[in-house]
Design a protein around this motif. Structure first.
Motif, PDB file in Angstrom:
ATOM      1  N   LYS A  36     -36.800  -8.757  28.097  1.00 56.40           N
ATOM      2  CA  LYS A  36     -37.035 -10.178  28.358  1.00 56.40           C
ATOM      3  C   LYS A  36     -35.995 -10.820  29.280  1.00 56.40           C
ATOM      4  O   LYS A  36     -36.345 -11.620  30.150  1.00 56.40           O
ATOM      5  N   PRO A  37     -34.684 -10.504  29.126  1.00 61.92           N
ATOM      6  CA  PRO A  37     -33.719 -11.126  30.033  1.00 61.92           C
ATOM      7  C   PRO A  37     -33.820 -10.628  31.475  1.00 61.92           C
ATOM      8  O   PRO A  37     -33.233 -11.237  32.371  1.00 61.92           O
ATOM      9  N   PHE A  38     -34.534  -9.534  31.704  1.00 58.89           N
ATOM     10  CA  PHE A  38     -34.659  -8.953  33.046  1.00 58.89           C
ATOM     11  C   PHE A  38     -36.035  -9.350  33.602  1.00 58.89           C
ATOM     12  O   PHE A  38     -37.011  -8.608  33.505  1.00 58.89           O
ATOM     13  N   ALA A  39     -36.078 -10.522  34.200  1.00 58.29           N
ATOM     14  CA  ALA A  39     -37.347 -11.171  34.518  1.00 58.29           C
ATOM     15  C   ALA A  39     -38.203 -10.398  35.513  1.00 58.29           C
ATOM     16  O   ALA A  39     -39.436 -10.516  35.502  1.00 58.29           O
ATOM     17  N   ASN A  40     -37.601  -9.608  36.375  1.00 62.40           N
ATOM     18  CA  ASN A  40     -38.363  -8.932  37.431  1.00 62.40           C
ATOM     19  C   ASN A  40     -39.008  -7.623  36.975  1.00 62.40           C
ATOM     20  O   ASN A  40     -39.828  -7.051  37.702  1.00 62.40           O
ATOM     21  N   THR A  41     -38.634  -7.144  35.817  1.00 63.48           N
ATOM     22  CA  THR A  41     -39.130  -5.838  35.382  1.00 63.48           C
ATOM     23  C   THR A  41     -40.576  -5.918  34.896  1.00 63.48           C
ATOM     24  O   THR A  41     -41.062  -6.963  34.465  1.00 63.48           O
ATOM     25  N   LYS A  42     -41.240  -4.777  34.953  1.00 60.28           N
ATOM     26  CA  LYS A  42     -42.591  -4.645  34.417  1.00 60.28           C
ATOM     27  C   LYS A  42     -42.666  -3.342  33.633  1.00 60.28           C
ATOM     28  O   LYS A  42     -42.259  -2.287  34.128  1.00 60.28           O
ATOM     29  N   LEU A  43     -43.168  -3.415  32.411  1.00 58.78           N
ATOM     30  CA  LEU A  43     -43.243  -2.241  31.537  1.00 58.78           C
ATOM     31  C   LEU A  43     -44.626  -1.613  31.613  1.00 58.78           C
ATOM     32  O   LEU A  43     -45.647  -2.304  31.482  1.00 58.78           O
ATOM     33  N   ILE A  44     -44.665  -0.319  31.830  1.00 56.65           N
ATOM     34  CA  ILE A  44     -45.920   0.432  31.935  1.00 56.65           C
ATOM     35  C   ILE A  44     -45.932   1.523  30.866  1.00 56.65           C
ATOM     36  O   ILE A  44     -44.981   2.299  30.756  1.00 56.65           O
ATOM     37  N   LYS A  45     -47.005   1.580  30.085  1.00 59.70           N
ATOM     38  CA  LYS A  45     -47.120   2.572  29.011  1.00 59.70           C
ATOM     39  C   LYS A  45     -48.092   3.662  29.413  1.00 59.70           C
ATOM     40  O   LYS A  45     -49.200   3.389  29.863  1.00 59.70           O
ATOM     41  N   GLU A  46     -47.652   4.884  29.279  1.00 57.78           N
ATOM     42  CA  GLU A  46     -48.521   6.040  29.433  1.00 57.78           C
ATOM     43  C   GLU A  46     -48.356   6.932  28.213  1.00 57.78           C
ATOM     44  O   GLU A  46     -47.380   6.819  27.477  1.00 57.78           O
ATOM     45  N   TYR A  47     -49.284   7.812  28.024  1.00 58.14           N
ATOM     46  CA  TYR A  47     -49.208   8.708  26.871  1.00 58.14           C
ATOM     47  C   TYR A  47     -47.927   9.541  26.936  1.00 58.14           C
ATOM     48  O   TYR A  47     -47.704  10.294  27.882  1.00 58.14           O
ATOM     49  N   GLY A  48     -47.074   9.378  25.937  1.00 62.91           N
ATOM     50  CA  GLY A  48     -45.871  10.199  25.843  1.00 62.91           C
ATOM     51  C   GLY A  48     -44.650   9.653  26.545  1.00 62.91           C
ATOM     52  O   GLY A  48     -43.574  10.247  26.443  1.00 62.91           O
ATOM     53  N   ARG A  49     -44.772   8.507  27.243  1.00 70.47           N
ATOM     54  CA  ARG A  49     -43.606   7.971  27.947  1.00 70.47           C
ATOM     55  C   ARG A  49     -43.853   6.529  28.356  1.00 70.47           C
ATOM     56  O   ARG A  49     -44.977   6.018  28.306  1.00 70.47           O
TER      57      ARG A  49
END
Length: 434
Positions: A36-49
């Motif tokens: 949350k404090p790192f506003a520019n990041t985007k989290l991507i979920k894939e199977y296993g990682r």
């Protein structure tokens, strides 16, 4: 070096079979909260990682927080290329230019073809990427056994990930995926480490602290909240139950069973914590016991103390020696707080010769001689104050939320003057009382 993403790998989660998705979702939620404090990041979920798109964010601060997310076993900063040979080679060359290898640097390329639609095998990939690197950088030499630099090229259908560094993370299971336990939290070295180890195994914890104000100072209580804040910074939030123990401790002291006083106190701790566990739907109690470390942690003492509860009593540190525990405390950031010289309730009324093999029937007789003990235990549970500590992600002051604003402190005048209060916080017969 400028990277495109962070690659987050799971550890034991991958052996969970049908339950694996539940564990991965829990890790995803925890990582998302940390980001949350790192506003520019985007989290991507894939199977296993998981992948974290950086979008200009600096790598080092992100790795510093993500490596403490339970369930993540390692992190690699990666450059991303399309899964086509020419862009892969171009990206590997660009990464090596940024790395700027010194003369005589030994390296190897490790190709991993996870996507079978890619036209070259893993072995072919090693040569196809390694040869252009050797031609471009004359200072490089190949050493497949002991390379100083390992360039990994991982080909997947959506993208190819190229990296050379792997940062170890805490591992374990995502927080809260293995139920909830009540942590007996003192101001010593051991119990915060036990809490951390329990959290690492996927246990959600609520801390329980016993204070004997005004025998012990308000600063001693703040020290415990500071320790719990460190744990909250790892888990996201921690509830702390502050239990008033003065009346019970005073009454046990008056029972004239000095050599088993600490054992009686710890049995009372467990009885109170069991009631709090039932109230807050916890299924276990966690303590910082280390076998043989102090008188109350001999096998005989632990046996009779543990019989005061019907809940599982988890002891993550039971086979560790003090040096191992101290090393973990230093690594997680609790050690310097733990050694601050503020007294706790188990440094009071210290017996000269504490029993190391107490008799259960004797203890039960002493407890039966205090007819109001059950009432005092119920009263302590009712007068417990609860504070919620939330993760301090951005360098701000710890965030606390009281769940009960009631003032439950005993007046100084209510303490019998004849009691001999021992404030020697260095007494080794007690050690860390949880």
């Amino acid at each position: 070096m400028i990277y495109d993403m962070l690659l987050l790998r799971f550890g034991e989660i991958t052996i969970k079979g049908r339950n694996r998705n539940k564990f991965e979702k829990a890790a995803y939620r925890h990582v998302k909260e940390v980001l949350k404090p790192f506003a520019n990041t985007k989290l991507i979920k894939e199977y296993g990682r998981l992948y974290v798109e950086l979008n200009g964010e600096e790598v080092e601060p992100l790795i510093a927080v993500l490596r403490h997310v339970f369930g993540i076993v390692s992190i690699s900063p990666v450059k991303v290329a399309p899964s086509v040979l020419e862009p892969i080679i171009e990206t590997a060359l660009a990464m090596m230019h940024e790395y700027d290898p010194q003369p005589g640097t030994k390296f190897k390329v490790v190709g991993r073809r996870a996507w079978k639609g890619f036209p070259h095998s893993s072995q072919e990939l090693n040569h196809l990427v390694g040869a252009p690197l050797l031609r471009e950088f004359e200072q490089l030499s190949v050493d497949v056994r002991n390379p100083e630099l390992k360039v990994t090229v991982e080909v997947r259908e959506e993208n190819t990930y190229i990296f050379s560094e792997v940062f170890p993370a805490v591992g374990g299971f995502p927080y809260g995926t293995n139920g909830k336990g009540m942590l007996l939290l003192s101001g010593g070295i051991d119990s915060p480490v036990a809490g951390y180890q329990a959290m690492r195994r996927g246990l959600e914890i609520e801390a329980v602290h016993f204070h004997s104000y005004p025998f012990t100072s308000e600063r001693a209580q703040q020290k415990v909240l500071d320790l719990a804040q460190v744990l909250a910074n790892y888990s996201g939030r921690v509830k702390v139950h502050m239990v008033p123990f003065t009346e019970i401790q005073t009454r046990l002291h008056q029972a004239n069973a000095e050599n088993v006083l600490i054992t009686l106190m710890r049995r009372a701790f467990l009885r109170i914590t069991t009631k709090l566990a039932d109230k807050h739907k916890a299924l276990a109690i966690v303590s910082g016991d280390s076998l043989g470390q102090v008188a109350s942690q001999t096998l005989g003492s632990m046996n009779v103390i543990g019989r005061a509860t019907d809940l599982p009593l988890l002891r993550p540190l039971v086979t560790m020696d003090k040096e191992e525990i101290v090393r973990i405390a230093q690594a997680i950031g609790t050690f310097e707080l733990s050694i601050l010289p503020y007294e706790d309730c188990c440094t009071l009324f210290v017996p000269k010769s504490p029993a190391t093999n107490p008799n259960l029937k004797v203890l039960e007789r002493v407890e039966a001689s205090i007819p109001e003990l059950d009432e005092l235990i119920d009263k302590a549970v009712e007068e417990t104050d609860t504070v919620v500590l939330r993760a301090n992600r951005g360098g701000m002051a710890p965030q606390t939320t009281p769940e009960n604003d009631g003032e439950n402190e005993l007046e100084a005048s209510s303490i019998p003057a004849e009691l001999n209060v021992n404030k020697n916080t260095n007494d080794q017969s007690i050690g860390d009382w949880f």
